[in-house]
Design an enzyme around this catalytic site. Sequence first.
Site, PDB file in Angstrom:
ATOM      1  N   ASN A   3     -19.882   3.985  -5.097  1.00  0.00           N
ATOM      2  CA  ASN A   3     -19.470   2.960  -6.051  1.00  0.00           C
ATOM      3  C   ASN A   3     -19.908   1.559  -5.601  1.00  0.00           C
ATOM      4  O   ASN A   3     -20.624   0.857  -6.326  1.00  0.00           O
ATOM      5  CB  ASN A   3     -17.948   3.043  -6.239  1.00  0.00           C
ATOM      6  CG  ASN A   3     -17.433   1.981  -7.185  1.00  0.00           C
ATOM      7  OD1 ASN A   3     -16.624   1.151  -6.817  1.00  0.00           O
ATOM      8  ND2 ASN A   3     -17.928   1.983  -8.402  1.00  0.00           N
ATOM      9  N   LYS A  50       0.863  -1.193   0.000  1.00  0.00           N
ATOM     10  CA  LYS A  50       0.000   0.000   0.000  1.00  0.00           C
ATOM     11  C   LYS A  50       0.894   1.235   0.000  1.00  0.00           C
ATOM     12  O   LYS A  50       2.039   1.176   0.462  1.00  0.00           O
ATOM     13  CB  LYS A  50      -0.876   0.016   1.261  1.00  0.00           C
ATOM     14  CG  LYS A  50      -2.120   0.860   1.136  1.00  0.00           C
ATOM     15  CD  LYS A  50      -3.258   0.120   0.465  1.00  0.00           C
ATOM     16  CE  LYS A  50      -4.491   0.966   0.316  1.00  0.00           C
ATOM     17  NZ  LYS A  50      -5.613   0.196  -0.229  1.00  0.00           N
ATOM     18  N   GLY A  79     -24.538   3.341   2.503  1.00  0.00           N
ATOM     19  CA  GLY A  79     -23.584   3.840   1.507  1.00  0.00           C
ATOM     20  C   GLY A  79     -24.130   3.587   0.116  1.00  0.00           C
ATOM     21  O   GLY A  79     -24.542   2.466  -0.201  1.00  0.00           O
TER      22      GLY A  79
HETATM   23  P1  NAD Z   1     -17.781   6.095  -2.334  1.00  0.00           P
HETATM   24  O1  NAD Z   1     -17.116   7.323  -1.854  1.00  0.00           O
HETATM   25  O2  NAD Z   1     -18.059   5.931  -3.793  1.00  0.00           O
HETATM   26  O3  NAD Z   1     -19.171   5.897  -1.559  1.00  0.00           O
HETATM   27  C1  NAD Z   1     -19.297   6.005  -0.166  1.00  0.00           C
HETATM   28  C2  NAD Z   1     -20.771   6.164   0.172  1.00  0.00           C
HETATM   29  O4  NAD Z   1     -20.931   6.185   1.579  1.00  0.00           O
HETATM   30  C3  NAD Z   1     -21.418   7.446  -0.338  1.00  0.00           C
HETATM   31  O5  NAD Z   1     -22.742   7.194  -0.743  1.00  0.00           O
HETATM   32  C4  NAD Z   1     -21.398   8.362   0.888  1.00  0.00           C
HETATM   33  O6  NAD Z   1     -22.410   9.361   0.815  1.00  0.00           O
HETATM   34  C5  NAD Z   1     -21.688   7.339   1.970  1.00  0.00           C
HETATM   35  N1  NAD Z   1     -21.260   7.709   3.310  1.00  0.00           N
HETATM   36  C6  NAD Z   1     -20.122   8.334   3.695  1.00  0.00           C
HETATM   37  N2  NAD Z   1     -20.090   8.468   5.035  1.00  0.00           N
HETATM   38  C7  NAD Z   1     -21.231   7.903   5.505  1.00  0.00           C
HETATM   39  C8  NAD Z   1     -21.775   7.696   6.799  1.00  0.00           C
HETATM   40  N3  NAD Z   1     -21.146   8.109   7.892  1.00  0.00           N
HETATM   41  N4  NAD Z   1     -22.973   7.065   6.903  1.00  0.00           N
HETATM   42  C9  NAD Z   1     -23.625   6.637   5.808  1.00  0.00           C
HETATM   43  N5  NAD Z   1     -23.169   6.788   4.554  1.00  0.00           N
HETATM   44  C10 NAD Z   1     -21.976   7.416   4.407  1.00  0.00           C
HETATM   45  O7  NAD Z   1     -16.854   4.895  -1.785  1.00  0.00           O
HETATM   46  P2  NAD Z   1     -16.810   3.405  -2.344  1.00  0.00           P
HETATM   47  O8  NAD Z   1     -15.748   3.294  -3.384  1.00  0.00           O
HETATM   48  O9  NAD Z   1     -18.192   2.941  -2.628  1.00  0.00           O
HETATM   49  O10 NAD Z   1     -16.226   2.638  -1.057  1.00  0.00           O
HETATM   50  C11 NAD Z   1     -17.066   2.338   0.046  1.00  0.00           C
HETATM   51  C12 NAD Z   1     -16.292   1.426   0.999  1.00  0.00           C
HETATM   52  O11 NAD Z   1     -15.888   0.227   0.342  1.00  0.00           O
HETATM   53  C13 NAD Z   1     -15.005   2.032   1.566  1.00  0.00           C
HETATM   54  O12 NAD Z   1     -14.822   1.534   2.871  1.00  0.00           O
HETATM   55  C14 NAD Z   1     -13.925   1.462   0.666  1.00  0.00           C
HETATM   56  O13 NAD Z   1     -12.662   1.418   1.315  1.00  0.00           O
HETATM   57  C15 NAD Z   1     -14.463   0.070   0.443  1.00  0.00           C
HETATM   58  N6  NAD Z   1     -13.964  -0.588  -0.773  1.00  0.00           N
HETATM   59  C16 NAD Z   1     -14.149  -0.019  -1.987  1.00  0.00           C
HETATM   60  C17 NAD Z   1     -13.691  -0.670  -3.122  1.00  0.00           C
HETATM   61  C18 NAD Z   1     -13.937  -0.098  -4.502  1.00  0.00           C
HETATM   62  O14 NAD Z   1     -13.657  -0.782  -5.480  1.00  0.00           O
HETATM   63  N7  NAD Z   1     -14.492   1.094  -4.633  1.00  0.00           N
HETATM   64  C19 NAD Z   1     -13.005  -1.897  -3.007  1.00  0.00           C
HETATM   65  C20 NAD Z   1     -12.844  -2.459  -1.738  1.00  0.00           C
HETATM   66  C21 NAD Z   1     -13.327  -1.792  -0.623  1.00  0.00           C
END
Ligand code: NAD
Length: 394
Positions: free
Chosen positions: A206, A95, A203
């Site tokens: 994505n 990382k 959430g």
């Molecule tokens: P993103 O920023 O696209 O979406 C996050 C969502 O969570 C948004 O809708 C935001 O409004 C909401 N949110 C933020 N804080 C909040 C809270 N306190 N309560 C409720 N909703 C809240 O992020 P993402 O890419 O969808 O990632 C989400 C999680 O998944 C993260 O923990 C990330 O590390 C993990 N993750 C993502 C991926 C990926 O491919 N994008 C891969 C593995 C893990």
Amino acid sequence: MKVVLQETAEYKAKELLEQVDVSAFPDKWGPEKVLHTYDPKTGVQGILVIDNTARGPGKGGMRIAADVTARMVFGLARTMTWKCALSDLPFGGAKAGIRADPFKANRIQVMRSFARAVAPYVPSHWVSAPDMNVGEKEIEAFVNEVGDLRAATGKPEHLGGIPHETGTTGFGVCVSIEALLDRAKGEMHLPESLHDLTVAIQGFGNVGSELAKFLYSRGARVVAICDYWSGIFNEKGIDISSAAKFAYAKNEAQSIACYKDAEKIPRDSIFDVECDVFVPAAVGNVITMETAPRLRTKAVFEAANNPTTSEAERYLYRKGIVTFPDFLVNAGGVIGSYAEYKGQNVDEAFALIDSKIRKNAVLVLDRCLETGTMPRVVALDIAMERVAEAMVQT
Ligand code: NAD
């Protein structure tokens, strides 16, 4: 009173030392390399942790954030070691973090500077990827500066990339739920198929929104969704085909709360919704001893990274609510990255995610049922066995 203050000061000093003293990290798994970079011309400071490469080059994204510390990057690198091993990918864990204000810094310039500093290690020891505040434009700058397309995944399509926006992670979460229902066959009080399943998703970015689309298209009922600003609830199931236009909201005016065909609920009421499966897909540390007692679900599938505290996970397990861990459930993204690394297309990436997550989910559940152990412990054991075996061979 004086003693408490002293303890607090000592505790803070120790905590600070742990953040800067990388000699406190090593154990039998790694890290193999911790590189602190500094470019006096741009002032850019970065940290690269290559945790373990016994199974292949370390895989893991890079983030730009003002609060990056070596300790934080090490923790994230270690998680990648387990995630890649559990997914049975020929990758180790790594990382990187670049310490800068993502909204003030010139991200492309920052990326180029960091790429020059780490170039000797990519892609031989580290294959990079996007993480917080790093998107496909920054990745393009990174691979161009290194001069090797294999230096990172998450590249733009014109460079042979498979963007995360195709929904690889959300798809993997859906497959993990489906595979466990198939295998559990009605055990754990869960329905036998997606058609009878109700889900609440925290959430709607994505991961959450892409997961909702896959669940909906396969017949599951998504009964509640929330984003950062608000939530919605419909016992009969939300029509995701129309709610999807409120995904990826950047401000309150775009929030899921604007969706009309459901009851509006406060954001954190998502924890009170009755459902078969609760999916945290937002941020870390949301299922705590404050929120866990409110959950009215049968299983938690961790789509977000590190959403459940250990104490809360044990509490839920004692109540019969099983938590399926992040490094099993959200591995679709890294499996998709491997497909990109191998030069595969989007369809091939989705087929690979399906087969790998299905296989791993069943493997973990079978061992859980056999031994009566929590899925996280079983999944970690499997990952450790694989890394230990590779370490003997290298
Ligand atoms: P993103 O920023 O696209 O979406 C996050 C969502 O969570 C948004 O809708 C935001 O409004 C909401 N949110 C933020 N804080 C909040 C809270 N306190 N309560 C409720 N909703 C809240 O992020 P993402 O890419 O969808 O990632 C989400 C999680 O998944 C993260 O923990 C990330 O590390 C993990 N993750 C993502 C991926 C990926 O491919 N994008 C891969 C593995 C893990």
